[in-house]
Design a protein around this motif. Structure first.
Motif, short mmCIF file in Angstrom:
data_model
loop_
_atom_site.label_atom_id
_atom_site.label_comp_id
_atom_site.label_asym_id
_atom_site.label_seq_id
_atom_site.Cartn_x
_atom_site.Cartn_y
_atom_site.Cartn_z
N ASN A 4 0.82 -1.22 0.00
CA ASN A 4 0.00 0.00 0.00
C ASN A 4 0.85 1.26 0.00
OD1 ASN A 4 0.82 -0.58 2.66
ND2 ASN A 4 -0.95 0.47 3.56
N VAL A 5 2.02 1.20 0.62
CA VAL A 5 2.91 2.36 0.63
C VAL A 5 3.51 2.57 -0.75
CG1 VAL A 5 4.95 3.40 1.69
CG2 VAL A 5 3.44 1.96 3.07
N ARG A 6 3.96 1.49 -1.39
CA ARG A 6 4.52 1.60 -2.75
C ARG A 6 3.49 2.18 -3.72
NH1 ARG A 6 6.24 -3.71 -1.43
NH2 ARG A 6 4.66 -4.59 -2.81
N CYS A 7 2.28 1.66 -3.64
CA CYS A 7 1.23 2.11 -4.57
C CYS A 7 0.86 3.56 -4.31
CB CYS A 7 0.01 1.20 -4.45
SG CYS A 7 0.29 -0.48 -5.06
N GLU A 8 0.80 3.94 -3.05
CA GLU A 8 0.49 5.33 -2.71
C GLU A 8 1.57 6.26 -3.24
OE1 GLU A 8 -1.93 8.29 -1.12
OE2 GLU A 8 -2.35 6.13 -0.92
N ALA A 9 2.83 5.85 -3.10
CA ALA A 9 3.93 6.68 -3.58
C ALA A 9 3.91 6.79 -5.11
CB ALA A 9 5.26 6.09 -3.11
N ALA A 10 3.65 5.68 -5.78
CA ALA A 10 3.58 5.72 -7.25
C ALA A 10 2.46 6.64 -7.72
CB ALA A 10 3.38 4.30 -7.79
N ALA A 11 1.30 6.50 -7.10
CA ALA A 11 0.17 7.36 -7.47
C ALA A 11 0.50 8.82 -7.25
CB ALA A 11 -1.07 6.96 -6.68
N ALA A 12 1.16 9.12 -6.14
CA ALA A 12 1.52 10.51 -5.82
C ALA A 12 2.48 11.07 -6.86
CB ALA A 12 2.14 10.58 -4.43
N LEU A 69 10.02 -0.35 -10.72
CA LEU A 69 8.85 -0.91 -10.04
C LEU A 69 8.00 -1.76 -10.98
CD1 LEU A 69 7.51 -0.86 -7.22
CD2 LEU A 69 6.11 1.07 -8.02
N LEU A 70 8.11 -1.52 -12.27
CA LEU A 70 7.39 -2.34 -13.25
C LEU A 70 7.79 -3.82 -13.17
CD1 LEU A 70 7.57 -0.09 -16.46
CD2 LEU A 70 5.51 -0.62 -15.13
N HIS A 71 8.94 -4.09 -12.58
CA HIS A 71 9.45 -5.47 -12.49
C HIS A 71 9.21 -6.08 -11.11
CE1 HIS A 71 11.56 -5.10 -16.37
NE2 HIS A 71 11.81 -3.86 -15.99
N GLU A 111 0.02 -5.43 -7.95
CA GLU A 111 -0.55 -4.11 -7.71
C GLU A 111 0.51 -3.02 -7.83
OE1 GLU A 111 -3.76 -3.11 -7.24
OE2 GLU A 111 -4.17 -5.18 -7.83
N SER A 112 1.72 -3.34 -7.43
CA SER A 112 2.81 -2.37 -7.56
C SER A 112 3.15 -2.13 -9.03
CB SER A 112 4.05 -2.86 -6.80
OG SER A 112 3.76 -3.01 -5.42
N LYS A 160 1.11 -2.45 -11.53
CA LYS A 160 -0.01 -1.68 -12.09
C LYS A 160 0.11 -0.21 -11.70
CE LYS A 160 -4.21 -2.23 -10.38
NZ LYS A 160 -5.52 -2.85 -10.12
N ALA A 161 0.42 0.06 -10.45
CA ALA A 161 0.56 1.44 -9.98
C ALA A 161 1.69 2.15 -10.71
CB ALA A 161 0.83 1.46 -8.47
N ALA A 162 2.77 1.43 -10.99
CA ALA A 162 3.90 2.03 -11.71
C ALA A 162 3.50 2.39 -13.13
CB ALA A 162 5.08 1.06 -11.72
N ALA A 163 2.77 1.48 -13.79
CA ALA A 163 2.34 1.74 -15.17
C ALA A 163 1.41 2.95 -15.23
CB ALA A 163 1.64 0.51 -15.74
N LEU A 164 0.49 3.04 -14.29
CA LEU A 164 -0.45 4.18 -14.27
C LEU A 164 0.28 5.48 -13.97
CD1 LEU A 164 -3.43 2.50 -12.38
CD2 LEU A 164 -3.37 3.20 -14.79
#
Length: 304
Positions: free
Chosen positions: A220-228, A244-246, A251-252, A254-258
């Motif tokens: 959840n922290v990784r995804c939050e940071a990527a989104a930010a 992070l794509l690797h 979910e990580s 996906k968050a990196a791609a977005l």
């Protein structure tokens, strides 16, 4: 008018339910006293009656009393806190919390926290966390404690995280320290707050903390940071987002791609194409394809 201001002698010192005419007269009299500088902030019974009048059936009258109590400030706080904690009328509790938002004094924090966690009414809870947010840095430790606790529901923690982000730069140094908290939920909320700081006061330190959070052990922290970083369109984060794509966690990835899609830099196209052929999860492939197409579209529009 005198009967309104001397109502204590009629009621034995306890607040009473005034008629609409009496309520209007009370508001008019107090407003006049405030304008003339003759209001007595030590008149406990008058303050108590004003708080009781927050239960008036007319919304504009409740708002006028809230604004007047907000103008009175600190002397009104004990009566507002008592109403928030104990009043049986939910309308009074709601208005008390909203009035405490106007005053925004740290002394109210413990009562606001109890109301936020325990009141049965969603509006009271929401107004209480709003008051905590307006109180600023002094409310941060209590909000962090809520986030670190396993007991509150996710909705409550979401409101606490929102309050931290609202406080933002006012508590910058404290929030920066909490990025190393033992609690993943605290770290995720702090990432959201740091993103708000980076948006309002762009500084390298805030962006570096967000980039470092991409390698946090918690999803959840990784995804939050990527989104930010995506929302902030922070191009220096592209190499870290490509890495992070690797990640083993879908979910990580996906968050990196977005995030790369939102940044929209052509430098991300080839890394996205490369991972698309290797992506093991069927549900993530369309997201990578979307990111590629959106970046290409964005690049063509800029070229044009």
């Amino acid at each position: 008018m005198d009967n309104i201001l001397n109502w204590e002698t009629q009621s034995g010192g306890s607040s009473v339910q005034l008629s609409q005419a009496e309520t209007d007269a009370l508001l008019e009299a107090v407003s006049k006293q405030l304008n003339q500088g003759s209001f007595n902030p030590e008149d406990r019974q008058l303050l108590k009656q004003m708080v009781e009048s927050l239960g008036d059936s007319r919304g504009m009258v409740r708002l006028s009393f809230a604004e007047t109590l907000g103008e009175i400030g600190k002397p009104a706080i004990p009566f507002l806190l008592d109403a928030l904690a104990n009043h049986p009328n939910v309308v009074v509790r709601r208005a008390a919390a909203k009035t405490l938002t106007l005053i925004a004094h740290p002394i109210a924090i413990p009562t606001l926290i109890r109301a936020f966690l325990n009141d049965e009414d969603t509006v009271v809870r929401g107004s209480s966390v709003g008051a905590l947010a307006r109180t600023g840095e002094a409310a941060v430790p209590a909000l962090l404690e809520i986030l670190a606790s396993p007991e509150p529901p996710e909705s409550t923690k979401g409101h606490a995280a929102w309050a931290l982000a609202f406080i933002g730069a006012e508590a910058k140094e404290l929030l920066y320290r909490e990025i190393s908290s033992n609690s993943a939920e605290v770290r995720a909320a702090v990432v959201g707050a740091i993103a708000k700081i980076a948006q309002e006061e762009p500084e390298e330190g805030a962006f570096n903390l967000l980039i470092n959070a991409l390698s946090d052990p918690a999803e959840n922290v990784r995804c939050e940071a990527a989104a930010a970083l995506g929302n902030l369109s922070h191009r220096p984060a592209i190499p870290n987002l490509v890495e992070l794509l690797h990640h083993a966690d879908g979910e990580s990835r996906k968050a990196a791609a977005l995030a790369l899609m939102k940044i929209g830099d052509r430098a991300a196209i080839e890394p996205l194409r490369a991972v698309l052929t290797q992506e093991p999860e069927t549900a993530i492939k369309p997201i990578i394809k979307l990111a590629i197409s959106q970046i290409e579209k964005h690049s063509e529009e800029n070229d044009w």
